[in-house]
Write an enzyme that holds these catalytic residues in place. Sequence first.
Site, PDB file in Angstrom:
ATOM      1  N   GLU A  34       0.824  -1.259   0.081  1.00  0.00           N
ATOM      2  CA  GLU A  34       0.193  -0.198  -0.086  1.00  0.00           C
ATOM      3  C   GLU A  34       0.824   1.360  -0.099  1.00  0.00           C
ATOM      4  O   GLU A  34       1.750   1.442   0.870  1.00  0.00           O
ATOM      5  CB  GLU A  34      -0.938   0.091   1.107  1.00  0.00           C
ATOM      6  CG  GLU A  34      -1.771   1.354   1.211  1.00  0.00           C
ATOM      7  CD  GLU A  34      -2.848   1.324   2.412  1.00  0.00           C
ATOM      8  OE1 GLU A  34      -3.639   2.288   2.411  1.00  0.00           O
ATOM      9  OE2 GLU A  34      -2.608   0.492   3.152  1.00  0.00           O
TER      10      GLU A  34
ATOM     11  N   ASN B 126      -4.459   5.507  -2.142  1.00  0.00           N
ATOM     12  CA  ASN B 126      -5.753   5.736  -1.754  1.00  0.00           C
ATOM     13  C   ASN B 126      -6.076   7.028  -2.779  1.00  0.00           C
ATOM     14  O   ASN B 126      -5.304   7.639  -2.906  1.00  0.00           O
ATOM     15  CB  ASN B 126      -5.825   6.333  -0.367  1.00  0.00           C
ATOM     16  CG  ASN B 126      -5.606   5.036   0.435  1.00  0.00           C
ATOM     17  OD1 ASN B 126      -6.726   4.510   1.165  1.00  0.00           O
ATOM     18  ND2 ASN B 126      -4.243   4.628   0.867  1.00  0.00           N
TER      19      ASN B 126
ATOM     20  N   GLU C 282      -8.026   2.496  -3.615  1.00  0.00           N
ATOM     21  CA  GLU C 282      -8.784   2.320  -2.452  1.00  0.00           C
ATOM     22  C   GLU C 282      -9.629   3.431  -2.288  1.00  0.00           C
ATOM     23  O   GLU C 282      -9.228   4.625  -2.256  1.00  0.00           O
ATOM     24  CB  GLU C 282      -7.881   2.062  -1.209  1.00  0.00           C
ATOM     25  CG  GLU C 282      -6.794   0.815  -1.310  1.00  0.00           C
ATOM     26  CD  GLU C 282      -6.173   0.882  -0.202  1.00  0.00           C
ATOM     27  OE1 GLU C 282      -6.178   1.488   0.895  1.00  0.00           O
ATOM     28  OE2 GLU C 282      -5.414  -0.500  -0.093  1.00  0.00           O
TER      29      GLU C 282
ATOM     30  N   ASP D 157     -12.233   0.512   1.167  1.00  0.00           N
ATOM     31  CA  ASP D 157     -11.529   0.741   2.294  1.00  0.00           C
ATOM     32  C   ASP D 157     -12.163   1.158   3.639  1.00  0.00           C
ATOM     33  O   ASP D 157     -13.127   1.542   3.581  1.00  0.00           O
ATOM     34  CB  ASP D 157     -10.324   1.838   2.283  1.00  0.00           C
ATOM     35  CG  ASP D 157      -9.075   1.925   3.041  1.00  0.00           C
ATOM     36  OD1 ASP D 157      -8.932   1.015   3.734  1.00  0.00           O
ATOM     37  OD2 ASP D 157      -8.305   3.006   2.993  1.00  0.00           O
TER      38      ASP D 157
ATOM     39  N   GLU E  74      -6.346  -4.623   8.136  1.00  0.00           N
ATOM     40  CA  GLU E  74      -5.199  -3.541   8.334  1.00  0.00           C
ATOM     41  C   GLU E  74      -5.027  -3.655   9.804  1.00  0.00           C
ATOM     42  O   GLU E  74      -6.038  -4.207  10.606  1.00  0.00           O
ATOM     43  CB  GLU E  74      -5.865  -2.189   7.960  1.00  0.00           C
ATOM     44  CG  GLU E  74      -5.977  -1.966   6.522  1.00  0.00           C
ATOM     45  CD  GLU E  74      -6.622  -0.707   6.156  1.00  0.00           C
ATOM     46  OE1 GLU E  74      -6.037   0.097   5.523  1.00  0.00           O
ATOM     47  OE2 GLU E  74      -7.775  -0.208   6.777  1.00  0.00           O
TER      48      GLU E  74
END
Length: 883
Positions: free
Chosen positions: A648, A706, A738, A768, A825
């Site tokens: 990520e 993101n 995401e 997410d 996560e």
Amino acid sequence: MEAADPRNSVPPGRVTPFFGFVAAVSALALLVSAGPLAALPDQLAELPVPFWTMAALAVVCDARPFVPPGRRQSSAVFPSTCFSFAILLGWGLGPAVAVQAVAVLVSGWRMGYAAWRTGFNAAQYACALAAASLVTALGPGGIFYDGPLSWSDAVALLGATAAWFVANYGLVNTAIRLRFGNRWWPTVRLGLAYELLSTGSLLLLAPVLVTAARASAALIPLVLVPLFAVYRMARLSAEQEQLAALDPLTGLPNRKALLAEVAEQVHLHAERAAKGAPDAHLALLLIDLDRFKNVNDALGHAVGDRLLVEVSARLAGAVSEGALLARLGGDEFAIVSTRLTGVDDARDTAERLARALAEPVSLDGLPLDVGGSIGIAIFPEHGEDFATLMRHADVAMYDAKQRNDTVAVYAAESDHNSAERLGLLADLRRVLESGPAEPAGRDRVRGGDGAALAAGSGGELRAGDRVARSAGDGVARSAGDGAALSAALLPAAGVRAPGRWRARRHRRPEPAHPDELINRIVTGADPIRRRAGGDGAGVGTGSGVGTAPRGGTGSGAGPARAVGTGAGSGAGPARNVGTGPGAGPARAVGGASGSAAGSASAATTGGAGRGAGGVLVRQPDEPGDPGAITMYYQPQVAIATGEVVGVEALLRWRHPRRGMVDPEELIRVAEQSAVMRLLTRRVVDDVTEQLAKWSAAGCDLRAALNVSVRDLHTGEIADQIADRLARYGLSPDRLQLEITEGALMADPRRVLATISRLHAIGVAIALDDFGTGYSSMQHLRRLPLSEVKVDRSFVLGMADDADDAAIVRSVIELAGALGLRVVAEGVEDERTWRLLHAAGCDVAQGWFYARPMPAEELGTWLSRYRPVRPSTREAEGPPPPAR
């Protein structure tokens, strides 16, 4: 009992000196005018028509004195001054004093003056006329009845005018000082210009009157024409000024009047606060109607205007006496509430206003429900000037709207647009417009999570080579965190640092960073913060020795952190943290493996040194340097196989003054402006370029990044991603976006269109923070999703909280049934890792595997990483039963 008029009162303690002065002036007036007044009866029969005309005009004009706009009633202008001074020049002191006294009696009666005040005014005019008469007597004499005027007559006229003005102005200001105790010179200076213009003009008009009287009495009333013209112009000016301070629709005061009122009330309340009065608080209330736009759109602006008039009438009936209600424009109103004891009084006022707005407004038989949101700012707690109070009341009002509440008091935590944040936004724009970060190869200093802190000239140390982990016996063990730490060391003791560094010693210490390791390193780099923290340098008695590929020994006293390539000793606290497979988050970092003991950290580059409170790192900041934006990558690991399946991409910004900016704050600041577009463009560019570099090195990782709701409102991000994938020859499945549930709810139609375009390109979409927003099953059913990420708030607590564990298991089962991959996560310990495997979770991400790290360090971490698979035995004990 009716309160006494403050204009006719004298403060306690000043009665004796003030009235003593009034008596003295009155006695002086009688003394200088007694003789001329005694001779007046014999003169009456001889006084011509011009005299009687002037006397009549003096009395009539003083029956309605003129008060200039914006001034108190005590600043009124009395036209009788012009006529009495003309009578003095033409017929002597006795007639002038008599006419002036009658005019003063009339004006005093009209304005409601007390007897002592009227008497003092008559006495002061008598003394002024006597002073002017004395000057004319010292001149050539017979100014107007002994032939044409000469230059000596003109000088005598100017002298008489000056004598009248000085005598009158001096007596009045002396009386004011004795009455109120004001300082002498400021009182004289503030009113001098106004008095010279108003009274001086009337006095200089007197010779013209006398000259006209010599020709014909019929000319004297003509002087009223210019006087009336000036009077009307002043009146019109006052009315225009009044209209400029009023809202034309509702007749309420407008923003200009509100500003003047707040400025005056702030001054008065500051004086009350200085005296310790309990009612020294002032409240500024800002009201915004909630559904006014719906009325305008549905029924038209004419109905909207009628609604505003009705609402203003209701608010005017609800405000307390002495409060000012103003309309700022549109559907916004403001109220200044004075002499409050605290915020509770302001809340009571706001709730009273809210009740007034709660009842529907009936227009043409149609009930309209508007309501309102009210924000409150209090003086002096929330501001000491109009601009600050207004801004804070506005913040509170929007806070009330967002919370669907009626009333809100200003709170600093609700202020998302402070000057500090605006400065941060400006710096962010500059760093994005300045291009990518520093060239590769430049020495950097990184914290325990890989965060770049500063740069210098020291040797680079990689925590991936050896990471010391404190244990009970003090022996360092390697853990291989993979986070890099390049140490730039300070000059040796006794060496003077550059001037720029000395200047930084006077800065106010920055607030502590939430990450302890980063905070300790930054604290060590700032002598002010280091002294404030009370850290001291010292050498302990214990020792620890270790070896490293770069060589070196570290020694210290007590449990400490040793960082360096040479020998060092120091003192500073350290934390012991366990490690997971591959790279755990250790707190002891260094290029040399060794035991650390002591109460400080030491950093050296080939020599012996002693540190205090952490690694001291220095990098002179260039003026206006906005810092650097870099991308960090956190591995995502398949739980069942231990294989690294992706990373990520996480944004990091090292600000030159703030240090590492909190990523959440960075996004909050950027999302409020067009800077978010620049930020997303930079992130996409950096991530796709990095993917291309990894592909060239034979590493085919998938990268997730993101995006914000602003990015999804247009198709620009889809075009950019398609262009970058084509430019670098990357497969679309190498990139994943995401999005959050909040982004989906902002504008579902436009967001779904953008997501569909990305899906058509081949870019995967992940949902997410699932479970923390507007969770809806239709998101999982209708959207082209490939992955669901379980929010860390549930994962972190699942080992100890049965509810969190149940939520995580339910999300995993639901996503699995829909054919979606599940990523957890915030996996930070082995037990959570095993529980997730038992629940069927696909991928884990968190400090259990590795912290986020720069791209250049990820390769080192991957080369050391050895896949770790869960054992066949179940996790350590079942989770707590669900309630």
